[in-house]
Scaffold this motif. Structure first.
Motif, mmCIF file in Angstrom:
data_model
loop_
_atom_site.group_PDB
_atom_site.id
_atom_site.type_symbol
_atom_site.label_atom_id
_atom_site.label_comp_id
_atom_site.label_asym_id
_atom_site.label_seq_id
_atom_site.Cartn_x
_atom_site.Cartn_y
_atom_site.Cartn_z
ATOM 1 N N ARG A 197 3.850 8.408 0.291
ATOM 2 C CA ARG A 197 2.349 7.987 0.640
ATOM 3 C C ARG A 197 2.440 7.493 2.297
ATOM 4 N N VAL A 201 0.522 9.834 5.889
ATOM 5 C CA VAL A 201 -0.384 9.076 6.676
ATOM 6 C C VAL A 201 0.129 9.289 7.987
ATOM 7 N N LEU A 205 -1.575 10.990 11.899
ATOM 8 C CA LEU A 205 -1.876 10.194 12.974
ATOM 9 C C LEU A 205 -0.949 10.108 14.112
ATOM 10 N N ALA A 669 2.650 1.784 8.292
ATOM 11 C CA ALA A 669 2.473 2.723 7.131
ATOM 12 C C ALA A 669 2.936 2.202 6.024
ATOM 13 N N THR A 672 1.454 -0.768 3.158
ATOM 14 C CA THR A 672 0.707 -0.295 2.106
ATOM 15 C C THR A 672 1.771 -0.169 0.793
#
Length: 724
Positions: A197, A201, A205, A669, A672
């Protein structure tokens, strides 16, 4: 403005002719280098795919400790040991004492004991119904299971088959799985999901940030590819380490996060130097050679510094922490290969696509140059204000409390976490966390009196022995004498749930303080955690000494200065203090727990902060090396310390800020993540990198170098410095 000068004859170039020759060689053989890199990447990818399944599920153990020897004695002489697994049995109607429920519970216990891999199973119904195995409301009871073998055998070999069979339940019973082995079995796939996950991201980015910094698509893509190269090569190299060491599966997250971050950092530094050489009018081959000569040297020193900071973890006798030393060195090697060997061949082939068509002239005086001059005009005020701010941010660190990890590292919806929540809430004690006291010989004294004394200790719910069960100093039942049969004697000390939640190590220390009637060893899960924590904390001074000493040596070799490495160490300690202050404030004290979605326990496990100490220190030195290399280069050219600091900051600060932002994003990141260990690593590292890349490098470095003046370059520069 004060000026430090040094005679031209005394100047020493930081350039490396050998690296320059390497740069020209890579240009001439660029097609061969790229072909070998492509083949090497494919081979590394194949090897890396085979590494992941071979990673181990390490336990928090201290080999050779008292608790380790106690466990071995318990198995060898009594044929028993600490339970590895809990099954929480709930009566669907009535209580666990109802005849039908009790019969079903005994049959369940016997069935579990017959399962493959299970050495021992006992329950509330087979141990004379002790209060410690029954919930206060009578709706729940526990089945304790011992599964011999290492963590891989238990978590990957036995539990995947055992848990689904047992938790099916029936018309009378509902069964749920828990215990330490089940908790960490659940943590592994969750940590891997966290990685997937996070990477989904990070990559887009990172591309956006790189494009904003480079303003060229190719220049944004190449560093990301270099990061992927470093990740894959790092994983492949771990395969070599697996031939002689166990590598924890949690090292996978560090390998992938650091591999991407360092690969991008190192490539950015080389690309920026290539663009500088191009702006100065160098042909492409010379620009590539110049980039390898100057930036390549810096990257090599940086890589050695990061690897050195992590390799000191080998001084700890724990496979879990040693795993990160192997992982850190592996990804550094991958990043260095990508930046120093492969990237120059890419620049020689497609370097034009990384240079703007209208490349702006190099700005000697810009924002960072002006900031450095302002700071150096009032170094005490600027540096003092920055230091006060950092000390305030670090102040929560003074309240640090080391504890032990439990099921609350998992999210509330995890099944084993839910099981442990019920046990913590409903049971007076936790039998699985019993402390065992084992005689070293067959000669034993008055067991009854000793057990009674132990039962009077604060935090002890019950003591079981061959002489019976004891609570609050009195005998409360016969217990299960057959359980204690063997050569010698042993007693089981069951802590209360409150004592375990507060400080299990304190209970262990209290048990060890009571004089036994025989020469004894103290073991059990709380004792194992106490010995592990003690071993980690006891070796912390050695780890710190090795880390500081080795990185000091690396910086001395780069700068030929004694003062600069000392100053760099002090500043890095400040950034580490801020990181630990944030860890205590967030993860120990529970601030932001609702936002980040974790459960605070009031303590921090010792392993993760020590790991973060080494990683953060290495990455902080990484940016220190980037900045100092430009300052030293300018100082060797001009002999003017203040001009060197201002110019060095102007040339390196944009890169350091961009690289720091990308690396911080890579770690952030993981905020989370579902596993709090991973969250802690991500949040703490992101904070450390951002503080280091901004306040430390932009304010403290100029102010301290201005205050030190000519002493910065002692002993190499002091004798040849004249004037002001």
């Amino acid at each position: 403005m004060a000026v430090n000068t040094r005679p031209r004859s005394a100047r020493t170039s930081v350039a490396d002719p050998a690296l320059r020759r390497l740069g020209f060689l890579l240009v001439r053989r660029r097609r061969l280098v790229l072909a070998l890199a492509l083949v090497g990447f494919v081979v590394a990818a194949v090897l890396a795919a085979g590494v992941v399944p071979r990673l181990s599920l390490s336990r928090f153990e201290a080999p050779g400790s008292e608790s380790d020897r106690a466990q071995a004695e318990l198995v060898e002489r009594f044929g028993t040991g600490s339970p590895d697994m809990i099954f929480l049995v709930t009566a669907k109607s009535g209580t666990v004492d109802d005849p039908a429920v009790a019969a079903a519970g005994r049959e369940l216990t016997a069935r579990i004991g017959r399962e493959e891999g299970v050495a021992e199973a006992a329950s509330y119904w087979t141990r004379d119904r002790p209060a410690t195995l029954r919930s206060g409301d009578g709706r729940h009871a526990l089945v304790l299971v011992r599964i011999p073998g290492d963590a891989d055998h238990v978590r990957a070999g036995v539990l995947p088959g055992l848990v689904p069979k047992v938790t099916v339940g029936d018309d009378l019973l509902q069964v749920r799985a828990g215990g330490g082995e089940e908790v960490f079995r659940e943590a592994v796939p969750l940590a891997r999901q966290d990685f997937v996950r996070a990477e989904l991201v990070i990559f887009p980015l990172a591309f956006v940030l790189l494009w904003f910094y480079q303003r060229r698509v190719v220049a944004a893509v190449v560093p990301i590819l270099a990061g992927v190269f470093a990740m894959v090569v790092g994983l492949a190299l771990l395969g070599g380490a697996l031939l002689f060491a166990e590598i924890s599966t949690f090292a996978l997250n560090l390998t992938l996060a650091m591999g991407l971050g360092l690969g991008i950092d190192y490539c950015l530094f080389v690309i920026q130097r290539f663009r500088e050489e191009t702006r100065r009018g160098a042909e492409r081959a010379s620009a590539v050679a110049g980039a390898v000569e100057h930036a390549g040297r810096t990257v090599l020193f940086s890589g050695v510094t990061v690897a050195t900071s992590l390799v000191v973890l080998l001084a700890l006798p724990f496979d879990f922490l040693r795993s990160f030393a192997y992982a850190g060195v592996a990804v550094v090697i991958g990043g260095l290969v990508a930046a120093v060997l492969v990237l120059p061949a890419v620049l020689a082939t497609a370097g034009g696509a990384m240079v703007r068509k209208r490349e702006e002239a190099e700005r000697v005086a810009g924002f960072w140059h002006a900031l450095a001059l302002r700071v150096m005009r009032r170094p005490l005020l600027s540096g003092g204000a920055a230091m006060v701010m950092l000390l305030v941010l670090a102040s929560p660190f003074l309240g640090l409390r080391f504890g032990v990890a439990d099921d609350r590292i998992l999210p509330p919806e995890a099944s084993s976490r839910q099981t442990q929540d019920v046990i913590r809430r409903s049971f007076p004690a936790e039998e699985t966390d019993a402390i065992q006291v084992i005689s070293k010989s067959t000669a034993v004294g008055d067991i009854s009196r000793y057990a009674a004394s132990l039962s009077r200790l604060p935090g002890v719910a019950q003591v079981d022995s061959a002489a019976g069960s004891f609570a609050a100093g009195g005998r409360v039942g016969d217990g299960d004498p057959a359980r204690f049969a063997g050569r010698g004697a042993w007693v089981s000390v069951v802590p209360s749930a409150e004592a375990l939640a507060d400080d299990p190590v304190r209970v262990v220390e209290a048990v060890r303080s009571v004089e036994p009637p025989f020469e004894a060893l103290v073991g059990g899960y709380p004792a194992e955690l106490a010995d592990y924590r003690s071993s980690v904390v006891d070796r912390l001074p050695l780890v710190l000494a090795l880390m500081l000493g080795m990185t000091f040596l690396v910086l001395f070799l780069m700068t030929r200065s004694v003062v600069i490495p000392i100053k760099a160490t002090l500043m890095n300690v400040l950034s580490l203090g801020v990181m630990f202050g944030a860890l205590v404030w967030i993860f120990q004290d529970g601030n932001l727990s609702s936002l980040l979605g974790f459960t605070p326990t009031g303590t921090l496990d010792a392993s993760i902060p020590i790991l973060m100490l080494c990683v953060a220190y290495g990455l902080s030195m990484d940016y220190e090396v980037f900045l100092l290399s430009r300052i030293k280069e300018e100082y060797d050219r001009t002999g003017d310390t203040e001009r060197a600091v201002a110019t060095g900051l102007q040339r390196s600060a944009p890169l350091i800020t961009a690289a720091g932002g990308i690396l911080a994003l890579t770690f952030a990141a993981y905020a989370t993540a579902q596993v709090s260990f991973v969250q802690m690593l991500g949040v703490g590292m992101a904070i450390a990198v951002l503080v280091d890349a901004t306040v430390i490098r932009a304010v403290l470095v100029p102010s301290l170098m201005r205050l030190a003046g000519p002493l910065n370059w002692w002993p190499a520069g002091r004798a040849s410095t004249s004037g002001r």
